[in-house]
Write an enzyme that holds these catalytic residues in place. Structure first.
Site, short mmCIF file in Angstrom:
data_model
loop_
_atom_site.label_atom_id
_atom_site.label_comp_id
_atom_site.label_asym_id
_atom_site.label_seq_id
_atom_site.Cartn_x
_atom_site.Cartn_y
_atom_site.Cartn_z
N ARG A 29 -153.81 -35.29 -16.50
CA ARG A 29 -153.53 -36.66 -16.93
C ARG A 29 -152.35 -36.65 -17.91
O ARG A 29 -151.88 -35.61 -18.32
CB ARG A 29 -154.78 -37.29 -17.57
N ARG B 277 -153.31 -43.45 -9.55
CA ARG B 277 -153.35 -44.16 -10.84
C ARG B 277 -152.15 -45.12 -10.87
O ARG B 277 -151.01 -44.68 -10.69
CB ARG B 277 -153.30 -43.17 -12.00
N ASP C 77 -146.78 -45.14 -21.09
CA ASP C 77 -147.02 -44.97 -19.65
C ASP C 77 -146.03 -45.79 -18.84
O ASP C 77 -145.69 -45.43 -17.72
CB ASP C 77 -148.47 -45.32 -19.33
N LYS D 103 -152.09 -46.21 -23.65
CA LYS D 103 -153.54 -46.08 -23.68
C LYS D 103 -154.20 -47.22 -24.45
O LYS D 103 -153.72 -47.61 -25.53
CB LYS D 103 -153.91 -44.73 -24.30
C1 RUB Z 1 -152.04 -41.63 -20.58
C2 RUB Z 1 -151.92 -41.21 -21.95
C3 RUB Z 1 -151.47 -42.10 -22.99
C4 RUB Z 1 -150.30 -41.47 -23.66
C5 RUB Z 1 -148.99 -41.59 -22.94
O1 RUB Z 1 -153.33 -41.96 -20.39
O2 RUB Z 1 -152.19 -40.08 -22.25
O3 RUB Z 1 -151.25 -43.39 -22.69
O4 RUB Z 1 -150.17 -42.03 -24.90
O5 RUB Z 1 -148.18 -40.58 -23.46
P1 RUB Z 1 -154.38 -41.11 -19.51
P2 RUB Z 1 -146.98 -39.93 -22.63
O6 RUB Z 1 -155.07 -40.21 -20.45
O7 RUB Z 1 -155.23 -42.23 -19.00
O8 RUB Z 1 -153.62 -40.41 -18.43
O9 RUB Z 1 -145.88 -40.91 -22.70
O10 RUB Z 1 -146.62 -38.67 -23.35
O11 RUB Z 1 -147.52 -39.69 -21.26
#
Ligand code: RUB
EC number: 5.3.1.23
Length: 358
Positions: free
Chosen positions: A60, A98, A243, A254
């Site tokens: 993830r 996703r 994201d 998140k």
């Molecule tokens: C993605 C996730 C957060 C990060 C994104 O969610 O980890 O939104 O803050 O950070 P999930 P980055 O855990 O549901 O995959 O920009 O480093 O990906």
């Protein structure tokens, strides 16, 4: 030595964390659901296996699943012995796993575009492209880390949310932790507050694990403590990952990010998102147009399979929320730190980003 083997060697030399790699024709993934208590490696022999690993959050983080888009299509080329249709189908499958993080969509599109003209060399072309995407993403982490670290002062306490780090990215520090790691490596005396991030606890399990590995002092809080910490002067800056950033600078990140941004605004604490030009989605005008993934309610009513609410309790799990651009003090990218007005200023990054597709 193949391109992929050379890359694995580079990661060992530079002490980076590979979220996903190739070994003997299969994909190996660090199972993030097992962290921090065990560093289990799982094997994906098919694109279906990889799709399931993404859906179940074993791998993830927007950067890491972007790399899955690249490596997954290379795997499809290998398994199908170079069948372009199988590679395209793999792309459709991976994109469906996703919906919110845009990197996955973009890397699949970039890999798919490379099929054209590859001819008999499809496997080699897919391998080279996958390596190119991973190396580019890693280069972005170093660059955005340097740009973001300029905003961090000696003595700062920086709050982050979820896990925007090495294993969720390309191996140095993802987005937010690239900024934090760079500031720390520059010798700045910083402290990090990491929010646990209900319900998957990425902050408690993975961010705290990586901060410990990097040797960065940190304190864990539950998500609902950020207002208290801000109002009592315990937080100087907030840096989160991203994201997806829409064309007007709204941020999908998140769930919980929005409430931290609101509290930060109230307390005049700078709130930054760390991202890359690859994560700015110019085809999406505003945050209202971003699809927010809704996950199974059982992920809220249960923790690691143990019920924490009466049987039959209704629950809601939007996996992301949208932070309006007005709450964002700056968008940290590999091209520099972009400030408002975002609709105008992000376009300047786009002009640069157009030169490369990621
Ligand atoms: C993605 C996730 C957060 C990060 C994104 O969610 O980890 O939104 O803050 O950070 P999930 P980055 O855990 O549901 O995959 O920009 O480093 O990906």
């Amino acid at each position: 030595m193949t391109d992929i083997q050379q890359l694995v060697q580079r990661y060992q030399e530079e002490n980076l964390a590979l979220p996903i790699w190739f070994e003997e024709g299969t994909l190996k993934v660090i199972d993030q659901t097992k962290l921090p208590f065990s560093e289990e490696i799982m094997t994906c022999s098919t694109v279906e296996d990889l799709g399931e690993a993404i859906r179940s959050m074993q791998i993830r983080g927007s950067g890491a699943i972007g790399i899955c888009g690249a490596y997954g299509l290379y795997l499809a080329a290998l398994v199908s012995n170079g069948d372009p249709e199988a590679v395209k189908e793999a792309g459709v499958l991976l994109k469906s796993t996703r919906p919110t993080a845009v990197n996955l969509m973009k890397t699949v599109d970039e890999m798919t575009a490379a099929i054209k003209g590859a001819g008999q060399e499809l496997i080699e072309v897919m391998e080279a492209k996958a390596v190119e995407i991973l190396e580019r993403q890693l280069a972005f982490e170093y660059e955005l880390g340097r740009n973001g670290a300029e905003l961090i002062e000696d003595g700062d306490t920086v709050m982050t949310h979820c896990h925007s780090g090495a294993l969720g990215g390309a191996g140095y520090g993802g987005r937010a932790l690239s900024v934090i790691r760079t500031a720390h490596e520059q010798g700045k005396n910083i402290h990090v507050i990491t929010c646990e991030t209900r319900p998957y606890l990425q902050g408690a399990r993975i961010t705290a694990y990586e901060l410990k590995k990097f040797g960065i002092p940190h304190t864990l809080i539950t998500d609902n403590m950020s207002g208290f910490c801000m109002s009592t002067g315990r937080i100087d800056k907030v840096v989160v990952g991203s994201d997806r950033v829409s064309a007007n600078g709204d941020l999908a990140n998140k769930v919980g990010t929005y409430m931290h941004a609101l509290a930060a605004k109230e307390h005049h604490i700078p709130f930054y998102t760390a991202t890359s030009s690859h994560t700015i989605d110019f085809e999406t005008p505003s945050g209202a147009d971003i699809e927010v993934e809704m996950r199974d309610a059982s992920e809220v009513t249960h923790l690691k399979g143990i019920a924490i609410a009466p049987e039959g309790t209704d629950a809601l799990y939007p996996s992301f929320d949208i932070t309006p651009n007005a709450l964002i003090s700056g968008i940290i990218t590999e091209k520099g730190v972009i400030s408002a007005p975002y609709s105008t200023n992000l376009k300047k990054v786009n002009a640069e980003a157009d030169k490369v597709s990621q």
